[in-house]
Design a protein around this motif. Structure first.
Motif, PDB file in Angstrom:
ATOM      1  N   PHE A 573     -47.872 -14.083  28.189  1.00 43.03           N
ATOM      2  CA  PHE A 573     -47.622 -15.168  29.127  1.00 43.03           C
ATOM      3  C   PHE A 573     -47.218 -14.333  30.628  1.00 43.03           C
ATOM      4  CE2 PHE A 573     -46.710 -17.109  25.288  1.00 43.03           C
ATOM      5  CZ  PHE A 573     -47.120 -18.233  25.360  1.00 43.03           C
ATOM      6  N   VAL A 574     -48.362 -14.074  31.392  1.00 44.64           N
ATOM      7  CA  VAL A 574     -48.247 -13.084  32.481  1.00 44.64           C
ATOM      8  C   VAL A 574     -47.001 -13.639  33.311  1.00 44.64           C
ATOM      9  CG1 VAL A 574     -49.326 -11.980  34.423  1.00 44.64           C
ATOM     10  CG2 VAL A 574     -50.482 -12.334  31.983  1.00 44.64           C
ATOM     11  N   GLU A 575     -47.144 -14.892  33.952  1.00 48.69           N
ATOM     12  CA  GLU A 575     -46.327 -15.294  34.972  1.00 48.69           C
ATOM     13  C   GLU A 575     -44.875 -15.237  34.571  1.00 48.69           C
ATOM     14  OE1 GLU A 575     -47.650 -19.199  36.044  1.00 48.69           O
ATOM     15  OE2 GLU A 575     -49.569 -18.509  36.919  1.00 48.69           O
ATOM     16  N   THR A 576     -44.661 -15.562  33.304  1.00 51.18           N
ATOM     17  CA  THR A 576     -42.893 -15.619  32.836  1.00 51.18           C
ATOM     18  C   THR A 576     -42.801 -13.731  32.352  1.00 51.18           C
ATOM     19  OG1 THR A 576     -43.631 -16.405  30.742  1.00 51.18           O
ATOM     20  CG2 THR A 576     -43.296 -17.857  32.380  1.00 51.18           C
ATOM     21  N   GLY A 577     -43.602 -13.197  32.073  1.00 52.31           N
ATOM     22  CA  GLY A 577     -43.279 -12.086  31.516  1.00 52.31           C
ATOM     23  C   GLY A 577     -43.046 -11.925  29.953  1.00 52.31           C
ATOM     24  N   ARG A 612     -39.779 -10.070  36.098  1.00 52.12           N
ATOM     25  CA  ARG A 612     -40.580  -9.538  37.119  1.00 52.12           C
ATOM     26  C   ARG A 612     -40.326  -9.728  38.389  1.00 52.12           C
ATOM     27  NH1 ARG A 612     -45.446  -8.748  34.358  1.00 52.12           N
ATOM     28  NH2 ARG A 612     -45.243  -8.020  32.360  1.00 52.12           N
ATOM     29  N   SER A 613     -39.253 -10.671  38.842  1.00 53.63           N
ATOM     30  CA  SER A 613     -39.062 -10.916  40.248  1.00 53.63           C
ATOM     31  C   SER A 613     -37.642 -11.349  40.496  1.00 53.63           C
ATOM     32  CB  SER A 613     -40.164 -11.675  40.740  1.00 53.63           C
ATOM     33  OG  SER A 613     -40.124 -13.131  40.116  1.00 53.63           O
ATOM     34  N   GLY A 614     -37.225 -11.290  41.940  1.00 56.85           N
ATOM     35  CA  GLY A 614     -35.780 -11.861  42.146  1.00 56.85           C
ATOM     36  C   GLY A 614     -34.748 -11.186  41.597  1.00 56.85           C
TER      37      GLY A 614
END
Length: 657
Positions: A573-577, A612-614
């Motif tokens: 699930f790429v967007e959530t890692g 992945r972010s923030g």
């Protein structure tokens, strides 16, 4: 018949018209390059040899607490059971003495056949950048001991961990496992200043009671720990020059209070490497210097202690040029290693001695017909000598030539075939040549005789393979890779212990044994691998088996193995890692040396997440379950090492900044 059907289906798929590729899978395990097989970068799938390389997500998805946990997921690799300090890898069913182990380009020559054999691989999995496994004869390029193949590890350095624009970073990880009641953690700090970078690493793991998968789910009382510390520095003044130094220390200690046994060891290892690639077609040089000292002390009914010292150098140069319609990539080089065995107790099982091994090699990769035909030919001159320091037996030495030649033909971009012939050998060990004993316990008299005339084990291997590579097979987003290998091998002068005279009371109370060249074997094996991916979904299937066609000793294992089918399925699930997956290991029943290993099916699951972010950037977590159904089984290895591990839950948490 099974292999033939697979081959027919795959060849048929190679001729089907493809869909146009748009967004295919990005992490197929059979893509990429491998270095160990030819000492130069070669396409993994098109390589005329049987090989694997794991790195990146493929390594992380294994969730390994031990290096052997990673190796056990690869075809043609068997791992002995038990705790970490005694687990040994075997390639194509052959003992560890017939497998070459390399770490960062330098050999690990520790192999102890007398007494209790301990693992050769002292490396924390958190340090691992990549592992390459090349199955089959490797003596032409890597020297003696390569009948089974080569396992080569590459460790991380600061450049692998620093993010773009980052000059300093820290990585932390902590985890725990249920089957061996262990807790572990590691710390890495890394940075770059100008042309230099530095990596500092430290890890620790403690062990408790070990739960096996035997029918009673018995627990082995155990207390122990292992730790590794490493410093690694690199100087890179420009793209064509790199100098690196590393120093590491590995310690481990285990106690078995019920039996009163224990094992302790420590190793210091120092490495220096030079890489020189100025952009010339004639110069691409690699040189590695290594020195290591390993001490161990153990008690298993009797006390044994050993100090093993190894020093060596490995150097090569690659040249690239064209000659008429042919393109050549030629590698020349040599290596030399000196090993010393110094017993720390009076045990007869660890004779003092010294071994020296060296060789020179050359290999030419010649490409024809726009790369559709590749001929690889190589030759190595190698020699060894052994000496025993407390034995009246003389020194032993030998030398020989080891050739290798392969021909690969790729009629289509999606289809290729190869055939190869290679010879390999394994010199006798100091312990095999110089172990001596003269023991009286009236009226019984036991004698173990030295044998400096032991000949090296030799193998002649014919190997045939094919590969299929298709993008856009059923969709514009999918891809398929397939490789099949069949080998036939003749092994001569296998080294074994022979009873020359046995006890026969009341007529004789004397037993005489000696290590001799007693056995020969003819065997064949199969290795299949297929991977399919579509978008963020991936599957991997492998099968490996070795049959004993003929042996001079009818009761011998002769390197045969059960058929093992393995599979892995994952979705990213790429967007959530988040990555989710399942893996299975299905082993056929097997008989050897009058013993039977029952068939068994082992399932596992994993879930792994990376922020992945923030505020979540740098965080990671993983849950890994092995032997999900808690099935009782004995894992086959050339040593019968007892029941495998029971159900194991492993959790891991990490943070990097």
């Amino acid at each position: 018949m099974f292999c033939k059907k697979w081959a027919v289906w795959m060849i048929t798929l190679a001729f089907l018209p493809p869909f146009a590729m748009a967004d295919g899978p990005k992490d197929l395990e059979m893509d990429g390059v491998v270095v160990t097989a030819t000492r130069t970068e070669s396409d993994l799938l098109r390589l005329p040899a049987s090989a694997d390389r794991l790195e990146g997500d493929a390594l992380k998805d294994r969730g390994a607490g031990d290096i052997t946990d990673i190796l056990s997921t690869l075809p043609g690799v068997d791992i002995s059971g038990g705790t970490g300090h005694s687990r040994q890898p075997a390639l194509r069913g052959l003992p560890e003495s017939q497998t070459i182990i390399k770490i960062d380009g330098a050999r690990e020559n520790y192999v102890q056949k007398a007494g209790d054999a301990q693992t050769t691989i002292l490396l924390d999995p958190d340090l691992l950048k990549a592992v390459e496994v090349v199955r089959g004869p490797a003596s032409t390029l890597h020297g003696g001991g390569g009948i089974g193949g080569v396992i080569a590890f590459t460790t991380k350095d600061a450049a692998d961990l620093l993010r773009p624009g980052q000059s300093f970073g820290v990585s932390l990880r902590a985890g725990a496992s249920t089957a061996d009641s262990s807790r572990d953690g590691s710390l890495m700090a890394y940075g770059r200043s100008g042309d230099a970078d530095l990596l500092a690493f430290s890890s620790y793991r403690d062990y408790g009671s070990y739960t096996s998968s035997d029918p009673d789910r018995a627990k082995t009382r155990l207390s122990g720990d292992r730790q590794q510390h490493l410093m690694k520095a690199s100087w890179i003044p420009d793209e064509g020059r790199r100098v690196s130094f590393s120093a590491s220390r590995y310690e481990q200690a285990y106690k078995y209070p019920d039996e009163g046994n224990w094992y302790e060891s420590e190793q210091n290892r120092f490495l220096a490497a030079l890489e020189l690639d100025p952009g010339s077609q004639w110069v691409d040089t690699r040189m590695t210097l290594m020195h290591s000292e390993r001490k161990e002390d153990q008690f298993n009914n009797v006390r044994n202690g050993l100090k093993f010292t190894s020093s060596g150098v490995d150097v090569q140069n690659a040249m690239r040029f064209a000659a008429g319609p042919t393109r050549h990539r030629v590698v020349v080089g040599g290596d030399f290693y000196k090993d010393e065995y110094a017993p720390q107790t009076d045990s007869w099982a660890d004779p003092p001695g010294e071994g020296r091994d060296g060789g020179l090699f050359i290999q030419d990769e010649m490409a024809l017909a726009d790369g559709k035909i590749l001929i690889i030919s190589g030759l190595r001159y190698t020699w060894f000598d052994r000496s025993g320091k407390r034995s009246d037996a003389g020194d032993g030495s030998d030398s020989r030539l080891n050739p290798r030649v392969s021909l690969s033909w790729n009629p289509l971009e999606s289809l290729g075939f190869y055939a190869s012939y290679a010879e390999a050998f394994r010199p006798p060990l100091v312990s095999e040549m110089y172990t001596e004993l003269d023991f009286m316990n009236p009226p019984v008299h036991i004698r173990v005789l030295a044998n400096p005339d032991l000949k090296p084990e030799t193998a002649k291997t014919r190997e045939f393979g094919m590969h299929v590579s298709r993008n856009g097979l059923f969709s514009h987003r999918d891809a398929l890779r397939f490789k099949a290998v069949w080998f036939i091998e003749d092994i001569e002068d296998l080294i074994s212990i022979k009873t020359l005279k046995d006890l026969d009371p009341p007529h004789s109370f004397e037993r005489i044994v000696q290590t001799v060249n007693i056995e020969s074997a003819k065997r064949q094996g199969y290795e299949l691998a297929a991977t399919y991916g579509i978008g963020d979904f991936g599957m991997l299937f492998t099968y490996a088996k070795v049959d004993n066609r003929e042996s001079s000793d009818k009761d011998s294992w002769a390197g045969a193995t059960p058929g093992v089918f393995q599979s892995r399925i994952h979705y990213h699930f790429v967007e959530t890692g988040l990555r989710l997956g399942w893996h299975g290991r299905f082993v056929e029943s097997f008989k050897a040396e009058g013993k039977t290993w029952e068939s068994h099916n082992i399932h596992g699951l994993f879930a792994r997440w990376e922020g992945r972010s923030g505020s979540l950037d740098g965080l990671s977590a993983g849950i890994f379950v092995d032997n999900l159904l808690d099935e009782s089984y004995r894992a086959y290895h050339f040593k019968d090492s007892g029941a495998g591990i029971g159900r194991n839950l492993r959790v891991s948490f990490g943070y990097r900044f």
